[in-house]
Design an enzyme around this catalytic site. Structure first.
Site, PDB file in Angstrom:
ATOM      1  N   GLY A  26     -34.859   2.484 167.468  1.00 49.97           N
ATOM      2  CA  GLY A  26     -33.861   3.547 167.243  1.00 49.97           C
ATOM      3  C   GLY A  26     -33.377   4.110 168.569  1.00 49.97           C
ATOM      4  N   ASP A  82     -39.706  10.751 168.244  1.00 49.72           N
ATOM      5  CA  ASP A  82     -40.934  11.118 167.510  1.00 49.72           C
ATOM      6  C   ASP A  82     -42.099  11.510 168.435  1.00 49.72           C
ATOM      7  OD1 ASP A  82     -39.451  10.420 165.364  1.00 49.72           O
ATOM      8  OD2 ASP A  82     -40.583   8.626 164.834  1.00 49.72           O
ATOM      9  N   ARG A  91     -32.498  32.987 150.037  1.00 50.00           N
ATOM     10  CA  ARG A  91     -32.891  31.660 149.567  1.00 50.00           C
ATOM     11  C   ARG A  91     -34.072  31.103 150.358  1.00 50.00           C
ATOM     12  NH1 ARG A  91     -26.790  29.114 149.407  1.00 50.00           N
ATOM     13  NH2 ARG A  91     -26.416  29.514 147.203  1.00 50.00           N
ATOM     14  N   HIS A 116     -41.538   9.999 160.643  1.00 51.19           N
ATOM     15  CA  HIS A 116     -42.158   9.380 159.469  1.00 51.19           C
ATOM     16  C   HIS A 116     -43.672   9.506 159.486  1.00 51.19           C
ATOM     17  CE1 HIS A 116     -39.607   7.685 156.556  1.00 51.19           C
ATOM     18  NE2 HIS A 116     -38.836   7.094 157.428  1.00 51.19           N
ATOM     19  N   ARG A 176     -32.594  25.507 148.687  1.00 52.18           N
ATOM     20  CA  ARG A 176     -31.610  24.523 149.161  1.00 52.18           C
ATOM     21  C   ARG A 176     -32.272  23.609 150.187  1.00 52.18           C
ATOM     22  NH1 ARG A 176     -29.115  26.302 145.494  1.00 52.18           N
ATOM     23  NH2 ARG A 176     -26.950  27.032 145.431  1.00 52.18           N
ATOM     24  N   TYR A 205     -29.614  11.769 161.468  1.00 55.45           N
ATOM     25  CA  TYR A 205     -29.332  11.116 162.759  1.00 55.45           C
ATOM     26  C   TYR A 205     -28.710  12.043 163.790  1.00 55.45           C
ATOM     27  CZ  TYR A 205     -30.751   7.092 160.237  1.00 55.45           C
ATOM     28  OH  TYR A 205     -31.518   6.227 159.519  1.00 55.45           O
ATOM     29  N   ARG A 249     -30.647  12.391 166.858  1.00 55.70           N
ATOM     30  CA  ARG A 249     -30.721  11.337 167.877  1.00 55.70           C
ATOM     31  C   ARG A 249     -29.427  11.200 168.654  1.00 55.70           C
ATOM     32  NH1 ARG A 249     -33.418   6.555 164.502  1.00 55.70           N
ATOM     33  NH2 ARG A 249     -31.485   5.513 165.042  1.00 55.70           N
TER      34      ARG A 249
HETATM   35  O1  F6P Z   1     -38.290   6.140 165.404  1.00 55.06           O
HETATM   36  C1  F6P Z   1     -37.368   7.135 165.555  1.00 55.06           C
HETATM   37  C2  F6P Z   1     -36.745   7.502 164.250  1.00 55.06           C
HETATM   38  O2  F6P Z   1     -35.633   8.306 164.523  1.00 55.06           O
HETATM   39  C3  F6P Z   1     -37.666   8.166 163.248  1.00 55.06           C
HETATM   40  O3  F6P Z   1     -37.837   9.536 163.474  1.00 55.06           O
HETATM   41  C4  F6P Z   1     -36.984   7.875 161.952  1.00 55.06           C
HETATM   42  O4  F6P Z   1     -37.902   7.960 160.904  1.00 55.06           O
HETATM   43  C5  F6P Z   1     -36.486   6.492 162.163  1.00 55.06           C
HETATM   44  O5  F6P Z   1     -36.281   6.362 163.554  1.00 55.06           O
HETATM   45  C6  F6P Z   1     -35.211   6.138 161.462  1.00 55.06           C
HETATM   46  O6  F6P Z   1     -35.003   4.768 161.609  1.00 55.06           O
HETATM   47  P1  F6P Z   1     -33.624   4.018 161.498  1.00 55.06           P
HETATM   48  O7  F6P Z   1     -32.826   4.310 162.726  1.00 55.06           O
HETATM   49  O8  F6P Z   1     -33.996   2.574 161.458  1.00 55.06           O
HETATM   50  O9  F6P Z   1     -32.967   4.484 160.258  1.00 55.06           O
END
Ligand code: F6P
Length: 372
Positions: free
Chosen positions: A12, A135, A170, A179, A291, A297, A300
């Site tokens: 990732g 992570d 809420r 994960h 909620r 993403y 990232r």
């Molecule tokens: O390994 C980094 C990460 O962003 C995790 O936090 C997340 O669970 C996973 O990648 C998501 O993976 P992908 O980019 O394959 O959907």
């Protein structure tokens, strides 16, 4: 001394990858006159020999860019999707390595990439790795490229959710990445003042969470923020998984093992949408509207933080020093104030989880945060 160095980014993406490529490349070119060859899209680009010379011009102006100029993929050398099949393509990669007369290959990636690089090392390649993942779960390094930026983004989300949760009275659950480990949710939860933090290392009980939320209501606080790792599970689910894993381990024949594997897969499918289910359960248990925000993403993406740029530049330049000293088969790790070479054997098949006695956990408890 080494002359030709290959580099790829795999797994990732994270903010700070380009800063690492720049640190590695500028020090390799400027200090040692090494030739740097980038391979596109992780191990797949190495297999297909899709490469680019990373010269001074290509390495300029990328320090602040998110993502990776080389692209990335999650393809594994030993299980590479080729047509309809998954094939071991490590020999094909070795051929490309030899064709380019590479003296070393730098693999920038997370836990999976460390393992894949180790496999290439066993094939005879001179491998060096740089740890990156939001992570922060790679063994033997204090931190990884991308974590600090993601922590900032996740904390900002927890901050922003406060005002809307407060206005509407809420419960808002914010699902953060992670994960298998809870560094990001724990860090952002503590920094953002979440009322409940749920991480994979501490299986939770919905009743304990609802009690903590009702306690807040009794003290006049009619909203709550729950920061939850995507990998957090209930105590009940965790016990079920343990039983299934034991069944798999104790299986006496192939058929029993297959049954156990199928049950584990069914268990995994049941985990989908668990944050939404928890929100519904908390709504029922507390009577408060609930909620969910899944940050995904966005954690990232974008510009790397100053700290990540600094870390990536240190790790990238340290990797160049390791190539020059021929410390192959190692990961450049952050150990205290230093960058150190750690043998890949010590990194692979391990994961850095949050220790239950970690100071962030202690601090969270001491300010009254419920950990489920
Ligand atoms: O390994 C980094 C990460 O962003 C995790 O936090 C997340 O669970 C996973 O990648 C998501 O993976 P992908 O980019 O394959 O959907």
């Amino acid at each position: 001394m080494a002359k030709y160095v290959g580099v790829l980014t795999a797994g990732g993406d994270t903010p700070g990858l380009n800063a690492a490529l720049r640190g590695l490349g500028k020090s390799a070119l400027g200090e040692y006159d090494l030739q740097l060859i980038g391979f596109y899209d992780g191990f797949r680009g190495l297999m297909n020999d899709r490469s680019v010379i990373l010269d001074e011009q290509r390495l300029s102006g990328i320090l602040t860019f998110g993502g990776t100029i080389l692209g990335t993929s999650r393809d594994k050398p030993h299980r590479m999707p080729v047509g309809e099949k998954l094939l071991d393509m490590t020999d094909a990669m070795l051929e490309v390595y030899e064709k380019h007369h590479l003296d070393a290959l730098v693999c920038i990636g997370g836990g999976g990439t460390q393992k894949n690089a180790y496999r290439l090392m066993q094939k005879g390649m001179n491998v060096i790795t740089i740890p990156k993942t939001i992570d922060r779960d790679i063994a033997m390094t204090d931190t990884t490229i991308g974590f600090d930026t993601a922590l900032g983004i996740a904390t900002d989300a927890v901050d922003r959710l406060h005002s809307t949760a407060h206005s509407h009275h809420r419960i808002i659950l914010v699902e953060l990445m992670g994960h298998n480990t809870g560094w990001l949710a724990l860090g952002a939860g503590v920094a953002g003042g979440a009322d409940v933090i749920l991480i994979p290392e501490i299986p939770y009980q919905p009743e304990v969470i609802s009690e903590a939320i009702l306690d807040r209501v009794r003290s006049g606080k009619r909203f709550s923020i729950v920061a939850i790792s995507e990998g957090a599970i209930t105590k009940k689910s965790s016990e079920e998984l343990e039983t299934l894993l034991k069944q798999k381990k104790d299986a006496r024949d192939k058929a029993e093992k297959q049954t156990a594997v199928e049950k584990i897969e069914a268990w995994q499918n049941m985990q989908a949408n668990k944050t939404i289910s928890l929100a519904q359960e908390l709504e029922e248990l507390t009577g408060l509207e609930s909620r969910v925000t899944i940050l995904g993403y966005v954690q990232r993406g974008g510009i790397p933080s100053a700290r990540d740029r600094l870390l990536a530049t240190e790790l990238g330049t340290a990797a160049t020093s390791m190539i020059v000293k021929e410390k192959y088969g190692s990961m450049v790790a952050v150990r205290g104030e230093k960058m150190e070479a750690v043998p890949l054997e010590k990194v692979v098949d391990r994961r850095r989880t949050v220790p239950l006695e970690h100071s962030w956990i202690k601090a969270a408890k001491r300010v009254g945060t419920c950990l489920g």
